[in-house]
Design a protein around this motif. Sequence first.
Motif, mmCIF file in Angstrom:
data_model
loop_
_atom_site.group_PDB
_atom_site.id
_atom_site.type_symbol
_atom_site.label_atom_id
_atom_site.label_comp_id
_atom_site.label_asym_id
_atom_site.label_seq_id
_atom_site.Cartn_x
_atom_site.Cartn_y
_atom_site.Cartn_z
ATOM 1 N N ARG A 1 -5.056 9.756 -19.898
ATOM 2 C CA ARG A 1 -4.767 9.097 -18.897
ATOM 3 C C ARG A 1 -5.266 7.735 -18.159
ATOM 4 N NH1 ARG A 1 -7.494 12.986 -14.298
ATOM 5 N NH2 ARG A 1 -9.208 13.072 -14.824
ATOM 6 N N GLY A 2 -7.476 7.893 -18.601
ATOM 7 C CA GLY A 2 -7.912 6.826 -18.540
ATOM 8 C C GLY A 2 -7.456 4.928 -19.802
ATOM 9 N N VAL A 3 -6.927 5.899 -20.738
ATOM 10 C CA VAL A 3 -6.282 4.474 -21.684
ATOM 11 C C VAL A 3 -4.828 4.385 -20.602
ATOM 12 C CG1 VAL A 3 -5.610 3.945 -23.585
ATOM 13 C CG2 VAL A 3 -7.318 5.632 -23.492
ATOM 14 N N ILE A 4 -4.345 5.166 -20.565
ATOM 15 C CA ILE A 4 -2.735 4.625 -19.676
ATOM 16 C C ILE A 4 -3.334 3.393 -18.175
ATOM 17 C CG2 ILE A 4 -1.104 4.772 -18.821
ATOM 18 C CD1 ILE A 4 -1.017 7.311 -20.608
ATOM 19 N N TYR A 5 -4.841 4.386 -17.345
ATOM 20 C CA TYR A 5 -4.518 4.107 -16.554
ATOM 21 C C TYR A 5 -5.279 2.058 -16.635
ATOM 22 C CZ TYR A 5 -4.083 7.499 -13.886
ATOM 23 O OH TYR A 5 -4.347 9.285 -13.373
ATOM 24 N N ALA A 6 -5.971 2.417 -17.356
ATOM 25 C CA ALA A 6 -6.598 0.995 -17.861
ATOM 26 C C ALA A 6 -5.801 -0.173 -18.214
ATOM 27 C CB ALA A 6 -7.406 1.252 -18.771
ATOM 28 N N VAL A 7 -4.869 0.330 -18.514
ATOM 29 C CA VAL A 7 -3.533 -0.318 -20.051
ATOM 30 C C VAL A 7 -3.341 -1.012 -18.822
ATOM 31 C CG1 VAL A 7 -1.605 -0.950 -21.993
ATOM 32 C CG2 VAL A 7 -3.868 0.426 -22.250
ATOM 33 N N LEU A 8 -2.544 -0.380 -18.003
ATOM 34 C CA LEU A 8 -1.350 -1.062 -16.852
ATOM 35 C C LEU A 8 -2.006 -1.719 -16.033
ATOM 36 C CD1 LEU A 8 -0.507 2.947 -15.772
ATOM 37 C CD2 LEU A 8 0.910 0.209 -15.685
ATOM 38 N N THR B 1 1.106 -1.382 -0.144
ATOM 39 C CA THR B 1 -0.294 -0.196 0.001
ATOM 40 C C THR B 1 0.747 1.420 -0.263
ATOM 41 O OG1 THR B 1 -1.511 -1.235 0.724
ATOM 42 C CG2 THR B 1 -1.410 0.742 1.420
ATOM 43 N N VAL B 2 2.134 1.376 0.654
ATOM 44 C CA VAL B 2 2.555 2.727 1.077
ATOM 45 C C VAL B 2 3.189 2.865 -0.600
ATOM 46 C CG1 VAL B 2 4.715 3.639 2.293
ATOM 47 C CG2 VAL B 2 3.045 2.381 3.069
ATOM 48 N N VAL B 3 4.097 2.221 -1.171
ATOM 49 C CA VAL B 3 5.095 1.690 -1.859
ATOM 50 C C VAL B 3 4.358 1.917 -3.240
ATOM 51 C CG1 VAL B 3 6.684 0.547 -3.690
ATOM 52 C CG2 VAL B 3 6.290 0.140 -0.940
ATOM 53 N N THR B 4 2.851 2.264 -3.394
ATOM 54 C CA THR B 4 1.643 1.589 -4.118
ATOM 55 C C THR B 4 1.323 3.037 -4.668
ATOM 56 O OG1 THR B 4 1.899 -0.443 -4.326
ATOM 57 C CG2 THR B 4 0.131 0.570 -5.937
ATOM 58 N N ALA B 5 1.280 3.848 -2.737
ATOM 59 C CA ALA B 5 0.354 4.948 -3.579
ATOM 60 C C ALA B 5 0.568 6.122 -3.007
ATOM 61 C CB ALA B 5 -0.044 5.412 -1.514
ATOM 62 N N VAL B 6 2.721 5.597 -3.445
ATOM 63 C CA VAL B 6 3.614 6.701 -3.660
ATOM 64 C C VAL B 6 4.016 6.735 -5.274
ATOM 65 C CG1 VAL B 6 5.923 7.729 -3.701
ATOM 66 C CG2 VAL B 6 4.579 6.964 -1.328
ATOM 67 N N GLY B 7 3.638 5.338 -5.723
ATOM 68 C CA GLY B 7 4.563 5.126 -7.074
ATOM 69 C C GLY B 7 3.293 5.242 -7.903
ATOM 70 N N TRP B 8 1.801 5.621 -7.409
ATOM 71 C CA TRP B 8 0.551 6.093 -7.757
ATOM 72 C C TRP B 8 0.476 6.900 -7.952
ATOM 73 C CZ3 TRP B 8 -2.440 3.978 -11.340
ATOM 74 C CH2 TRP B 8 -3.609 3.917 -11.511
ATOM 75 N N VAL B 9 0.971 8.268 -6.891
ATOM 76 C CA VAL B 9 0.725 9.874 -7.523
ATOM 77 C C VAL B 9 2.466 9.838 -8.514
ATOM 78 C CG1 VAL B 9 1.749 12.063 -6.014
ATOM 79 C CG2 VAL B 9 0.114 9.671 -4.754
ATOM 80 N N LEU C 1 3.002 10.946 -15.746
ATOM 81 C CA LEU C 1 2.638 11.046 -17.358
ATOM 82 C C LEU C 1 2.053 12.426 -17.383
ATOM 83 C CD1 LEU C 1 -0.102 8.555 -16.500
ATOM 84 C CD2 LEU C 1 2.796 8.436 -18.499
ATOM 85 N N ARG C 2 1.587 13.491 -16.084
ATOM 86 C CA ARG C 2 0.744 14.903 -16.961
ATOM 87 C C ARG C 2 2.258 15.269 -17.062
ATOM 88 N NH1 ARG C 2 -3.285 16.895 -13.793
ATOM 89 N NH2 ARG C 2 -3.476 15.531 -12.529
ATOM 90 N N PHE C 3 2.982 15.417 -16.944
ATOM 91 C CA PHE C 3 4.586 16.293 -16.810
ATOM 92 C C PHE C 3 4.440 15.829 -18.920
ATOM 93 C CE2 PHE C 3 9.253 16.641 -16.544
ATOM 94 C CZ PHE C 3 9.079 17.642 -16.335
ATOM 95 N N ALA C 4 4.661 14.221 -18.955
ATOM 96 C CA ALA C 4 5.276 13.822 -20.389
ATOM 97 C C ALA C 4 4.074 13.880 -21.196
ATOM 98 C CB ALA C 4 5.944 11.772 -20.002
#
Lengths: 334, 256
Positions: free
Chosen positions: A288-295, A262-270, A276-279
Amino acid sequence: MGRNNNQLIKSIAGVIIFYALIKTAILTGFLNPYWQRVLDQSLIYVIGSLGLSLIFGFAGQFSIGHAAFFGLGAYSGGLVSKMLGTGSIPAFLLALLVSMLFTALVAYLIGKPVLRLQSDYLGIATLGFGVIVKVALDNANKLIPEMGGATGMTGVPQVVTFEWVFFFTVLAIIISRNFLHSTYGRVCTSIREDEIATSAVGINPAKYKMLVFVFGCALAGLAGGIYAHCYPFLHPSSFDFLQSFNFLIIVVAGGMGSLTGTVVTAVGWVFLQEGLRFALGEAFMDWRGVIYAVLLIILVLVRQQGLFGNKEIGVLAPRAVLTKGGKKNAAPES
Amino acid sequence: MPLLKVSNLCKSFGGLQAVSNINLTLEPGEVVGLIGPNGAGKTTVFNLITGHFPPTSGEIVFEGNTLVGKAPFEICNTGIARTFQNIRLFKDNNVLDNVRAAFHSSTDYGLLGAIFRTPRFRSEEKRITNAAINLLETLNLANRANDTAASLPYGDQRRLEIARALAGSPKLLLLDEPAAGMNPSEVVNLVELIKNVKAQFNLTVLLIEHQMGLVMNLCDRVVVMDFGEVIAAGLPSVIRQDPKVLEAYLGKGAFA
């Protein structure tokens, strides 16, 4: 107590080193103010996600309304701070206390009728609750003008520094860990595994489902309270059911029944979101919807049990107990 | 005074009379077998005693106190523990934690004690862990303490359920088909085990079983059910000759 002390020293050292690294990065300008905010936000998500991890990952109670409690914490704490208006540290701490207690109270009142529901039905009920809270926040200005309603709430003193966020994150992790590595944690996982068997060994499942639900929601309230003092603009749409899915994804992707996950993923997710916003720049909102879904699809195909499964690392792992003829991976009992 | 007294117990599910007018008395220290064909209502009797269903009518008295209307966890805490026909372990938890969970009601520290790691928390955890390991050793499971319950072979899972049931220091142990799925040599070991455990923990045992070898070796008395009613009761050696029992198992005329 050898291993115990060793672990403790290692984790304290880890916390200090982590803090020093971040501080150095900030002072040398390596971590610019934008990414500092991202870091703050990721730690706030850690606190909120720990709450859902306890409720869903460990006690198996499916809640899709977690962001509602996050929002209630943000608005109740924010309102207290705004009314007091001083922006002093005692006022901030009082506001956080109000965030937690108010959220816990609401969790208790809503938990009373809905926690008797099982799995999917509980999910639907909590989803409904989330929608109600969103609508209530949209219209809150009719009752309390300071809350701003659908135009959002401003004017909460911005007193939170990285130190505060870091402190409360470490505190939330320690409390969650100590809760889980006790008879209460064992009761929670027993309920997740088999409620009937839990009641047959003398445990009242209803009582402990309520306990963990109130406890987890209070953590969401704490996260919300910190959020309100960290971001100058609160809007009901930040606490809608899409936000609840963020928490849900973090807990499931990190691994059900793993604090580490939970801890690692929360940091990683944000950081993933912001990266992604940067890139992608402008295109991010579309993609973003597409990327989240694929991930998520990849995760489910490749690693169903989540990144960490139900494994823990370091001080978050429960102490293995040595028994006669037991496996050698067991550590010696103190 | 009998330990458990069940009188005129009835349970119907809609139009189906699953249990009708059952009378059953257990004296302290007895091992009683509850047998009968599939669907006779044996497990329903267990579920009524342990509070998983409320009875339609009738009375269940344990040590002079009625159990009717009590929740399963309350009944467990009065001193009745059970195992399940279709094993109900905490599958993803390790073997040790399956047993330690059952020590919850005797645990003497609160939520704050757990969070602040008070000395009482530490001593209680040590006590619980040692007691759980002792139980696992009694049931020959200590070497699997750190494995998940789901990874145990079938027979070990059945014994783990017994270990978990014993953690609450029960006076009465209800075993629902403890030997189901075991081979003959495992059954012989199980009989020895139950005898040892019964003596060591001063238990009264009520067990449902289809393996007659186990029933004959272990039980002081046998109660036979068919279609929700008690059709015979008495010593195992007498019961096996009873024409009504043979008829229930084998059909009319089979004993002629």
